[in-house]
Design a protein around this motif. Structure first.
Motif, short mmCIF file in Angstrom:
data_model
loop_
_atom_site.label_atom_id
_atom_site.label_comp_id
_atom_site.label_asym_id
_atom_site.label_seq_id
_atom_site.Cartn_x
_atom_site.Cartn_y
_atom_site.Cartn_z
N VAL A 44 0.87 -1.17 0.00
CA VAL A 44 0.00 0.00 0.00
C VAL A 44 0.90 1.22 0.00
O VAL A 44 1.67 1.43 0.94
CB VAL A 44 -0.92 0.02 1.24
CG1 VAL A 44 -1.79 1.25 1.25
CG2 VAL A 44 -1.75 -1.25 1.30
N PRO A 45 0.81 2.02 -1.08
CA PRO A 45 1.67 3.20 -1.12
C PRO A 45 1.27 4.19 -0.02
O PRO A 45 0.09 4.46 0.18
CB PRO A 45 1.41 3.79 -2.51
CG PRO A 45 0.13 3.22 -2.96
CD PRO A 45 -0.03 1.91 -2.26
N GLN A 46 2.27 4.69 0.69
CA GLN A 46 2.02 5.63 1.76
C GLN A 46 2.40 7.03 1.31
O GLN A 46 3.52 7.28 0.88
CB GLN A 46 2.84 5.26 3.01
CG GLN A 46 2.47 3.94 3.61
CD GLN A 46 1.06 3.95 4.18
OE1 GLN A 46 0.59 4.95 4.70
NE2 GLN A 46 0.38 2.83 4.04
N HIS A 47 1.45 7.92 1.37
CA HIS A 47 1.69 9.32 1.03
C HIS A 47 2.18 10.02 2.29
O HIS A 47 1.58 9.89 3.35
CB HIS A 47 0.39 9.95 0.52
CG HIS A 47 0.60 11.28 -0.12
ND1 HIS A 47 0.68 12.43 0.60
CD2 HIS A 47 0.77 11.63 -1.42
CE1 HIS A 47 0.88 13.44 -0.22
NE2 HIS A 47 0.93 12.99 -1.45
N PRO A 48 3.26 10.81 2.19
CA PRO A 48 3.82 11.41 3.40
C PRO A 48 2.89 12.41 4.09
O PRO A 48 3.00 12.60 5.31
CB PRO A 48 5.10 12.11 2.90
CG PRO A 48 4.93 12.23 1.44
CD PRO A 48 4.03 11.13 1.00
N ASN A 49 1.98 13.03 3.37
CA ASN A 49 1.09 14.03 3.98
C ASN A 49 -0.31 13.49 4.22
O ASN A 49 -1.21 14.25 4.61
CB ASN A 49 1.01 15.28 3.09
CG ASN A 49 2.36 15.99 3.01
OD1 ASN A 49 3.12 15.98 3.97
ND2 ASN A 49 2.66 16.55 1.85
#
Length: 61
Positions: A47-52
């Motif tokens: 699952v790609p994690q977006h930093p914001n």
């Protein structure tokens, strides 16, 4: 109903109950294997994690 007939009926009933229990046991085992496979699949999914992600909340009144 004579004793022999009652004995046969009781024996058939007991057999039917034992078969039902065995079938439920097999179904339970199969569901456990499937859920284990699903859990491994979910853990392996990237699952790609977006930093914001989750840092801001937009609210309109």
């Amino acid at each position: 109903m004579d004793v022999a007939a009652a004995s046969i009926v009781m024996s058939q009933s007991k057999l039917q109950q034992e078969v039902g229990v065995q079938m439920m046991s097999k179904a339970k085992e199969q569901m456990a294997v499937q859920s284990e496979g699903l859990q491994k699949l979910m853990e392996s999914a990237e699952v790609p994690q977006h930093p914001n992600l989750g840092q801001q909340l937009d609210v309109k009144a």
